[in-house]
Design a protein around this motif. Structure first.
Motif, PDB file in Angstrom:
ATOM      1  N   SER A   6      -8.058  39.402  24.900  1.00 22.72           N
ATOM      2  CA  SER A   6      -9.492  39.938  24.714  1.00 22.72           C
ATOM      3  C   SER A   6      -9.584  41.031  25.874  1.00 22.72           C
ATOM      4  N   GLY A   7      -9.955  42.306  25.713  1.00 22.91           N
ATOM      5  CA  GLY A   7     -10.261  43.257  26.776  1.00 22.91           C
ATOM      6  C   GLY A   7     -11.764  42.931  26.718  1.00 22.91           C
ATOM      7  N   ARG A   8     -12.387  42.529  25.782  1.00 28.04           N
ATOM      8  CA  ARG A   8     -13.879  42.164  26.014  1.00 28.04           C
ATOM      9  C   ARG A   8     -14.235  41.277  26.934  1.00 28.04           C
ATOM     10  N   ASP A   9     -13.289  40.140  26.848  1.00 29.01           N
ATOM     11  CA  ASP A   9     -13.474  38.938  27.963  1.00 29.01           C
ATOM     12  C   ASP A   9     -13.257  39.865  29.432  1.00 29.01           C
ATOM     13  N   VAL A  10     -12.193  40.421  29.561  1.00 23.96           N
ATOM     14  CA  VAL A  10     -11.900  41.223  30.755  1.00 23.96           C
ATOM     15  C   VAL A  10     -13.113  42.048  31.126  1.00 23.96           C
ATOM     16  N   LEU A  11     -13.603  42.695  30.460  1.00 23.15           N
ATOM     17  CA  LEU A  11     -14.634  43.839  30.854  1.00 23.15           C
ATOM     18  C   LEU A  11     -16.160  42.810  31.297  1.00 23.15           C
ATOM     19  N   ARG A  12     -16.329  41.790  30.448  1.00 20.47           N
ATOM     20  CA  ARG A  12     -17.486  40.900  30.827  1.00 20.47           C
ATOM     21  C   ARG A  12     -16.938  40.189  32.110  1.00 20.47           C
ATOM     22  N   GLN A  13     -15.766  39.899  32.497  1.00 17.46           N
ATOM     23  CA  GLN A  13     -15.630  39.567  33.625  1.00 17.46           C
ATOM     24  C   GLN A  13     -15.946  40.326  34.761  1.00 17.46           C
ATOM     25  N   ALA A 278     -13.340  44.519  47.205  1.00 11.05           N
ATOM     26  CA  ALA A 278     -14.168  43.812  46.127  1.00 11.05           C
ATOM     27  C   ALA A 278     -12.966  43.020  45.408  1.00 11.05           C
ATOM     28  N   GLN A 279     -13.524  42.046  44.802  1.00  8.58           N
ATOM     29  CA  GLN A 279     -12.558  41.057  43.966  1.00  8.58           C
ATOM     30  C   GLN A 279     -12.007  41.686  42.876  1.00  8.58           C
ATOM     31  N   SER A 280     -10.839  41.645  42.419  1.00 10.13           N
ATOM     32  CA  SER A 280     -10.145  42.116  41.385  1.00 10.13           C
ATOM     33  C   SER A 280     -10.359  41.177  39.975  1.00 10.13           C
ATOM     34  N   TRP A 281     -10.554  41.746  38.889  1.00 13.18           N
ATOM     35  CA  TRP A 281     -10.492  41.066  37.786  1.00 13.18           C
ATOM     36  C   TRP A 281      -9.149  40.558  37.154  1.00 13.18           C
ATOM     37  N   LYS A 282      -8.827  39.826  36.405  1.00 12.76           N
ATOM     38  CA  LYS A 282      -7.560  39.442  36.359  1.00 12.76           C
ATOM     39  C   LYS A 282      -7.459  38.653  34.834  1.00 12.76           C
ATOM     40  N   VAL A 283      -6.171  38.798  34.280  1.00 15.48           N
ATOM     41  CA  VAL A 283      -5.873  38.079  33.061  1.00 15.48           C
ATOM     42  C   VAL A 283      -5.110  36.655  33.360  1.00 15.48           C
ATOM     43  N   GLU A 284      -5.587  35.553  32.783  1.00 15.68           N
ATOM     44  CA  GLU A 284      -5.223  34.274  33.423  1.00 15.68           C
ATOM     45  C   GLU A 284      -3.681  34.119  32.633  1.00 15.68           C
ATOM     46  N   PRO A 285      -2.886  33.585  32.951  1.00 16.46           N
ATOM     47  CA  PRO A 285      -1.484  33.210  32.426  1.00 16.46           C
ATOM     48  C   PRO A 285      -1.734  32.366  31.339  1.00 16.46           C
ATOM     49  N   ARG A 286      -0.858  32.384  30.062  1.00 17.27           N
ATOM     50  CA  ARG A 286      -1.143  31.918  29.222  1.00 17.27           C
ATOM     51  C   ARG A 286       0.482  31.340  28.675  1.00 17.27           C
ATOM     52  N   PRO A 287       0.413  30.191  27.749  1.00 17.85           N
ATOM     53  CA  PRO A 287       1.460  29.446  27.366  1.00 17.85           C
ATOM     54  C   PRO A 287       2.440  30.590  26.633  1.00 17.85           C
ATOM     55  N   TYR A 288       3.638  30.662  26.674  1.00 11.77           N
ATOM     56  CA  TYR A 288       4.487  31.628  25.710  1.00 11.77           C
ATOM     57  C   TYR A 288       5.839  31.129  25.760  1.00 11.77           C
ATOM     58  N   LEU A 289       6.635  31.371  24.812  1.00  8.36           N
ATOM     59  CA  LEU A 289       8.139  31.047  24.684  1.00  8.36           C
ATOM     60  C   LEU A 289       8.793  32.272  25.091  1.00  8.36           C
ATOM     61  N   THR A 290      10.011  31.768  25.657  1.00  6.08           N
ATOM     62  CA  THR A 290      11.015  32.828  25.772  1.00  6.08           C
ATOM     63  C   THR A 290      11.844  32.933  24.361  1.00  6.08           C
ATOM     64  N   LYS A 291      12.854  34.019  24.622  1.00  5.50           N
ATOM     65  CA  LYS A 291      13.749  34.120  23.225  1.00  5.50           C
ATOM     66  C   LYS A 291      14.601  32.728  23.414  1.00  5.50           C
ATOM     67  N   GLU A 292      15.213  32.271  24.409  1.00  2.83           N
ATOM     68  CA  GLU A 292      15.831  31.263  24.402  1.00  2.83           C
ATOM     69  C   GLU A 292      15.261  29.800  24.032  1.00  2.83           C
ATOM     70  N   GLN A 293      13.889  29.706  24.535  1.00  3.80           N
ATOM     71  CA  GLN A 293      13.300  28.389  24.122  1.00  3.80           C
ATOM     72  C   GLN A 293      12.952  28.500  22.567  1.00  3.80           C
ATOM     73  N   MET A 294      12.638  29.733  22.032  1.00  7.40           N
ATOM     74  CA  MET A 294      12.231  29.868  20.582  1.00  7.40           C
ATOM     75  C   MET A 294      13.552  29.556  19.688  1.00  7.40           C
ATOM     76  N   ALA A 295      14.672  30.084  20.265  1.00  6.89           N
ATOM     77  CA  ALA A 295      16.002  30.062  19.224  1.00  6.89           C
ATOM     78  C   ALA A 295      16.129  28.520  19.524  1.00  6.89           C
ATOM     79  N   GLN A 296      16.126  27.699  20.613  1.00  7.95           N
ATOM     80  CA  GLN A 296      16.540  26.339  20.514  1.00  7.95           C
ATOM     81  C   GLN A 296      15.566  25.554  19.767  1.00  7.95           C
ATOM     82  N   GLY A 297      14.186  25.972  19.555  1.00  6.94           N
ATOM     83  CA  GLY A 297      13.427  24.997  18.875  1.00  6.94           C
ATOM     84  C   GLY A 297      13.203  25.338  17.256  1.00  6.94           C
ATOM     85  N   ALA A 298      13.281  26.919  16.825  1.00 10.33           N
ATOM     86  CA  ALA A 298      13.153  27.668  15.664  1.00 10.33           C
ATOM     87  C   ALA A 298      14.486  27.251  14.967  1.00 10.33           C
TER      88      ALA A 298
END
Length: 401
Positions: A6-13, A278-298
């Motif tokens: 959400s960009g709105r969350d970034v703008l609110r931050q 002045a402090q920078s706004w930022k986007v927090e890291p989020r969980p994701y899968l790589t191609k390799e992880q997805m190929a192994q599991g899916a």
């Protein structure tokens, strides 16, 4: 299930980070000039649509700067504006000491565009002057790159669609300087190539140019910076809504990169005028899968069961013989690696739906909240890039787009 960034969350931050500067800025009567053009009734529909998008963006900028205590001079020029009249508006803003920044909304009419070069580089807060500006890229491009960064710590391939446009060039320049591997695509290129990328950034402003045939469940992030108003009052981006459910993460339209651009401009003007640190706004890291992880599991769900067996797959004698505790963890071997764990945790059979598989592997099940034991780490366990990205540097005496 695709998660929206959400960009709105970034703008609110950003608003929360910088609102305390208002008490410093407001008494000084410092101003920001925002210049845009009105279309003529006889202009082609596509030109009217582009200037309508320009109007929406200008109005958002007014709100953002006024939130910080700046006076926003929203200057609307009629379609019959001459070169001399536009030059006079620019010169007046250049010479006014209280006008601290100037933004010309793009696109200006073709016959007026060369005059933008007359803008004072010290007041060019959105990099319109390119090499003469204090910034290497416009606020939209910088914002896009900062959204991408938490998803790009393991040397992924990043496809930039619209790489030769104004925003696209800024994205390419910034990401390349940060050491990323890029796939640059523009008009005439085969857009199906984006299927091979890990991250997709689309900055064409061409509604619906990317659809289900382009996006894949292994795409950890798709950034859509398109914004085209429609006759019914809605807005369309570069990504078709039919493809919104496919990638792991997506910046939606509206509510995605538009607000991120505003947050970036707010940060720039505060660093320029009030506090270079002045402090920078930022986007927090989020969980994701790589191609390799997805190929192994899916595609090979049985492989995950073979990686780490659970008590339900072993008899008591087998557990005792292998030194396995009642909880299923080996008492004689080291803990499994993070990658083994993230794959092994997904032991349920895969369905024939790759999108559902992607959501399941990321711990989202059928769309509900992720379980803590099922959520992979924020990003993969591949070795990080050795070339760390450069944080946005505070400007010198003045900034720009």
């Amino acid at each position: 299930m695709t998660e929206h960034v959400s960009g709105r969350d970034v703008l609110r931050q950003a608003r929360n980070l910088y609102q305390h500067y208002r008490d410093t800025v407001e008494p000084t009567d410092r101003r920001v000039a925002i210049i845009r053009f009105e279309p003529a009734a006889t202009d082609p529909p596509d030109w009217q649509i582009r200037l309508q998008a320009s109007k929406v963006s200008a109005e958002q900028k007014v709100k953002s700067f006024e939130h910080l205590g700046f006076k926003a001079d929203h200057i609307v020029l009629p379609p019959e504006t001459t070169r001399a009249q536009f030059a006079e508006v620019l010169e007046r803003a250049n010479q006014d000491p209280q006008t601290r920044a100037i933004i010309v909304q793009f696109p200006p009419p073709a016959h007026l565009r060369p005059l933008v070069e007359r803008m004072d580089p010290q007041k060019d807060i959105d990099a319109l002057l390119k090499g003469r500006s204090s910034y290497q890229a416009c606020a939209t491009a910088e914002g896009i790159c900062r959204v991408v960064e938490p998803f790009a710590q393991d040397d992924p391939t990043i496809a930039v669609v619209g790489s030769k446009g104004f925003v696209g060039q800024g994205v390419v320049t910034t990401l390349r300087e940060q050491g990323h591997r890029l796939m640059e695509l523009d008009a005439g290129d085969d857009l199906l190539k984006v299927r091979d990328a890990d991250i997709v950034v689309s900055v064409t402003g061409n509604p619906g140019i990317l659809g289900p045939e382009h996006l894949q469940p292994h795409h950890r992030l798709v950034v859509d910076s398109g914004f085209v108003p429609q006759a019914d009052g809605s807005v369309r981006g570069d990504v078709q809504h039919a493809a919104y459910h496919i990638p792991q993460h997506l910046t939606p339209v509206p509510g995605g990169i538009g607000p991120v651009e505003m947050a970036t401009l707010m940060e720039r003007v505060i660093r320029k005028e009030v506090d270079p640190n002045a402090q920078s706004w930022k986007v927090e890291p989020r969980p994701y899968l790589t191609k390799e992880q997805m190929a192994q599991g899916a595609t090979t769900p049985s492989a995950s069961a073979a990686t780490t067996q659970t008590p339900t797959q072993q008899t008591p004698k087998e557990q005792q013989a292998q030194g396995t505790t009642a909880s299923g963890a080996s008492a004689t071997t080291a803990e499994p690696s993070a990658q083994q764990t993230s794959v092994a945790q997904q032991s349920t059979p895969a369905s024939n739906n790759p999108v559902a598989n992607a959501a399941r592997l990321r711990g989202l099940g059928s769309g509900g909240p992720a379980q803590s034991a099922q959520t992979p780490p924020p990003g993969p366990v591949a070795p990080p890039r050795t070339h760390a990205p450069k944080p946005p540097a505070p400007p010198g005496p003045g900034p720009g787009r």
